[in-house]
Design a protein around this motif. Sequence first.
Motif, PDB file in Angstrom:
ATOM      1  N   THR A 133     -67.462  -9.805  53.539  1.00  0.00           N
ATOM      2  CA  THR A 133     -66.708  -8.558  53.427  1.00  0.00           C
ATOM      3  C   THR A 133     -66.415  -7.967  54.795  1.00  0.00           C
ATOM      4  OG1 THR A 133     -66.700  -6.304  52.527  1.00  0.00           O
ATOM      5  CG2 THR A 133     -68.842  -7.214  53.150  1.00  0.00           C
ATOM      6  N   ARG A 134     -65.181  -7.466  54.937  1.00  0.00           N
ATOM      7  CA  ARG A 134     -64.753  -6.706  56.113  1.00  0.00           C
ATOM      8  C   ARG A 134     -64.221  -5.348  55.666  1.00  0.00           C
ATOM      9  NH1 ARG A 134     -60.426  -8.458  58.681  1.00  0.00           N
ATOM     10  NH2 ARG A 134     -60.983  -7.229  60.511  1.00  0.00           N
ATOM     11  N   ALA A 135     -64.594  -4.957  54.459  1.00  0.00           N
ATOM     12  CA  ALA A 135     -64.030  -3.738  53.868  1.00  0.00           C
ATOM     13  C   ALA A 135     -64.291  -2.504  54.735  1.00  0.00           C
ATOM     14  CB  ALA A 135     -64.596  -3.529  52.467  1.00  0.00           C
ATOM     15  N   ALA A 136     -65.497  -2.384  55.266  1.00  0.00           N
ATOM     16  CA  ALA A 136     -65.843  -1.185  56.036  1.00  0.00           C
ATOM     17  C   ALA A 136     -65.003  -1.079  57.307  1.00  0.00           C
ATOM     18  CB  ALA A 136     -67.330  -1.201  56.382  1.00  0.00           C
ATOM     19  N   SER A 137     -64.865  -2.182  58.040  1.00  0.00           N
ATOM     20  CA  SER A 137     -64.100  -2.127  59.290  1.00  0.00           C
ATOM     21  C   SER A 137     -62.612  -1.906  59.021  1.00  0.00           C
ATOM     22  CB  SER A 137     -64.311  -3.405  60.103  1.00  0.00           C
ATOM     23  OG  SER A 137     -63.826  -4.537  59.413  1.00  0.00           O
ATOM     24  N   LEU A 138     -62.092  -2.478  57.931  1.00  0.00           N
ATOM     25  CA  LEU A 138     -60.692  -2.280  57.582  1.00  0.00           C
ATOM     26  C   LEU A 138     -60.426  -0.821  57.187  1.00  0.00           C
ATOM     27  CD1 LEU A 138     -60.042  -5.551  55.565  1.00  0.00           C
ATOM     28  CD2 LEU A 138     -59.040  -4.955  57.777  1.00  0.00           C
ATOM     29  N   TRP A 139     -61.372  -0.221  56.462  1.00  0.00           N
ATOM     30  CA  TRP A 139     -61.224   1.189  56.079  1.00  0.00           C
ATOM     31  C   TRP A 139     -61.314   2.086  57.307  1.00  0.00           C
ATOM     32  CZ3 TRP A 139     -59.297   3.640  52.145  1.00  0.00           C
ATOM     33  CH2 TRP A 139     -59.565   5.005  51.961  1.00  0.00           C
ATOM     34  N   GLU A 140     -62.232   1.784  58.215  1.00  0.00           N
ATOM     35  CA  GLU A 140     -62.348   2.561  59.447  1.00  0.00           C
ATOM     36  C   GLU A 140     -61.068   2.456  60.272  1.00  0.00           C
ATOM     37  OE1 GLU A 140     -64.681   4.659  60.588  1.00  0.00           O
ATOM     38  OE2 GLU A 140     -65.635   4.465  58.626  1.00  0.00           O
ATOM     39  N   LYS A 141     -60.453   1.291  60.281  1.00  0.00           N
ATOM     40  CA  LYS A 141     -59.189   1.120  61.000  1.00  0.00           C
ATOM     41  C   LYS A 141     -58.106   2.018  60.400  1.00  0.00           C
ATOM     42  CE  LYS A 141     -55.801  -2.463  62.211  1.00  0.00           C
ATOM     43  NZ  LYS A 141     -55.435  -3.893  62.048  1.00  0.00           N
ATOM     44  N   TYR A 142     -58.041   2.052  59.063  1.00  0.00           N
ATOM     45  CA  TYR A 142     -57.081   2.929  58.393  1.00  0.00           C
ATOM     46  C   TYR A 142     -57.336   4.390  58.756  1.00  0.00           C
ATOM     47  CZ  TYR A 142     -55.636   6.090  54.674  1.00  0.00           C
ATOM     48  OH  TYR A 142     -55.143   7.172  53.986  1.00  0.00           O
ATOM     49  N   LEU A 143     -58.592   4.822  58.670  1.00  0.00           N
ATOM     50  CA  LEU A 143     -58.919   6.220  58.973  1.00  0.00           C
ATOM     51  C   LEU A 143     -58.595   6.563  60.428  1.00  0.00           C
ATOM     52  CD1 LEU A 143     -62.339   6.763  57.156  1.00  0.00           C
ATOM     53  CD2 LEU A 143     -60.061   7.510  56.419  1.00  0.00           C
ATOM     54  N   TYR A 144     -58.819   5.643  61.329  1.00  0.00           N
ATOM     55  CA  TYR A 144     -58.540   5.887  62.744  1.00  0.00           C
ATOM     56  C   TYR A 144     -57.061   6.205  62.949  1.00  0.00           C
ATOM     57  CZ  TYR A 144     -57.725   4.935  67.686  1.00  0.00           C
ATOM     58  OH  TYR A 144     -57.324   5.019  68.996  1.00  0.00           O
ATOM     59  N   PHE A 145     -56.183   5.346  62.411  1.00  0.00           N
ATOM     60  CA  PHE A 145     -54.749   5.569  62.603  1.00  0.00           C
ATOM     61  C   PHE A 145     -54.269   6.793  61.834  1.00  0.00           C
ATOM     62  CE2 PHE A 145     -54.674   0.955  63.754  1.00  0.00           C
ATOM     63  CZ  PHE A 145     -54.198   1.133  65.051  1.00  0.00           C
ATOM     64  N   ARG A 146     -54.859   7.040  60.669  1.00  0.00           N
ATOM     65  CA  ARG A 146     -54.476   8.234  59.906  1.00  0.00           C
ATOM     66  C   ARG A 146     -54.832   9.501  60.684  1.00  0.00           C
ATOM     67  NH1 ARG A 146     -55.737   9.824  53.603  1.00  0.00           N
ATOM     68  NH2 ARG A 146     -55.311  12.051  53.797  1.00  0.00           N
ATOM     69  N   GLU A 147     -56.037   9.553  61.222  1.00  0.00           N
ATOM     70  CA  GLU A 147     -56.457  10.732  61.980  1.00  0.00           C
ATOM     71  C   GLU A 147     -55.585  10.930  63.222  1.00  0.00           C
ATOM     72  OE1 GLU A 147     -60.546   9.919  62.655  1.00  0.00           O
ATOM     73  OE2 GLU A 147     -61.122  10.275  60.554  1.00  0.00           O
ATOM     74  N   LYS A 148     -55.228   9.822  63.884  1.00  0.00           N
ATOM     75  CA  LYS A 148     -54.357   9.924  65.048  1.00  0.00           C
ATOM     76  C   LYS A 148     -52.978  10.461  64.658  1.00  0.00           C
ATOM     77  CE  LYS A 148     -56.901   8.579  68.478  1.00  0.00           C
ATOM     78  NZ  LYS A 148     -57.198   9.493  69.597  1.00  0.00           N
ATOM     79  N   SER A 149     -52.449   9.975  63.538  1.00  0.00           N
ATOM     80  CA  SER A 149     -51.148  10.427  63.080  1.00  0.00           C
ATOM     81  C   SER A 149     -51.170  11.921  62.757  1.00  0.00           C
ATOM     82  CB  SER A 149     -50.716   9.634  61.834  1.00  0.00           C
ATOM     83  OG  SER A 149     -49.483  10.099  61.344  1.00  0.00           O
TER      84      SER A 149
END
Length: 380
Positions: A133-149
Amino acid sequence: MSHFDIEKTRDIATRALSPLSPPSGNFERSDEYRVYREIPHHYYYLIFLLLVDLLGYKYVGPGEKMAYAIPVELNKKRYSIVYAKFGMKIEYYGDGEPERVFILLQKGIHAVQKYFEWRAEQAAATSNLNLVTRAASLWEKYLYFREKSEEHSREAFERRDEVKREEFNRDGIRGTYISHPAYEYRIHAAWTSEAAVDAFFAWTEHVLVHIAVLQCKLTTGSEVAELVKKEWAAKCKIVMDLSDADDKASYDEISDLKSKLRNYVAHGSFGRDGAMFDFHSRVGAVPLRLLDSKRGHDFSFGDGNSDVASSDFLKIDRFAKQLFSRSRSPAKAYIESGLPTILSYTLDGRYASAMASDEAMNGFLEHLHYEWDNAANMDF
């Protein structure tokens, strides 16, 4: 591979390893115990598959802080190839040639590469597999770009009326540079919003496969591999019940976002909603959009939907909530646990029992974490 000559492969491996062989008798030990540790970690499975799985060498293990120890002989001297908590090593007593032992092992591994490919195919057809599983790192990547946006969008709004002026004098030419900081922030907000949506769909494609395993809809490595190769929609449809009105509404909404943004980003970034051309007309440039071919027409006029990033994120929030609703609710705790999905549990009833309720899943995960920690520490 439809046919694999295992006996021929064993002969090739034996000749490549020679004069390394299984122990032939008892050996005297000196008092000087030595260890050779220059073996990269990934050799732990290659050596085991070569010596034990293919050639039938005897081994000891698992034991306390040790997965296996394989005794071998080289020039009438015994060595033990050990995979323990702190890595691979070759143990021996007195003078020896551990470097040569490792060189011969590498030679044997290189000689039977086709065996490893064949063995991998055999393993993939079974349920004796963990799906990483890479679910946690993929979700963190999404949150990172969302917060930046969202951060860039706030800056653009707060500085919407700000104008910067900078005087210049170059080669006798005087002038003023004028810039609007909000403009740059809006651009950065759009970039990071696109990156966030793309990261979210990467997360969903990953997580949907794991949920399908937890639902016992995939039981072998071959079935998992087949679903992984399919489109996002196929993964969604195996996990969600599109005959259910809520699932269908959530699926349709997120599919619309995917077709409007992610598909076009992935195929050339010609614009949100397919805004691809400007048509030359007598009234000036008219936006011309590339449509989803399912609509019956390829092109239409207009800029398309003017949804902003915040609207996209609301759609994502609704889909994520729906994905882990109803009978799929227990899967959320498992996905967030960081543990791989274990295909053999789809056959012995463990996942079926755990997915019965959130409480059942929490109890199951507590026990599984305990077992996983013991395995990681080699506390067998």
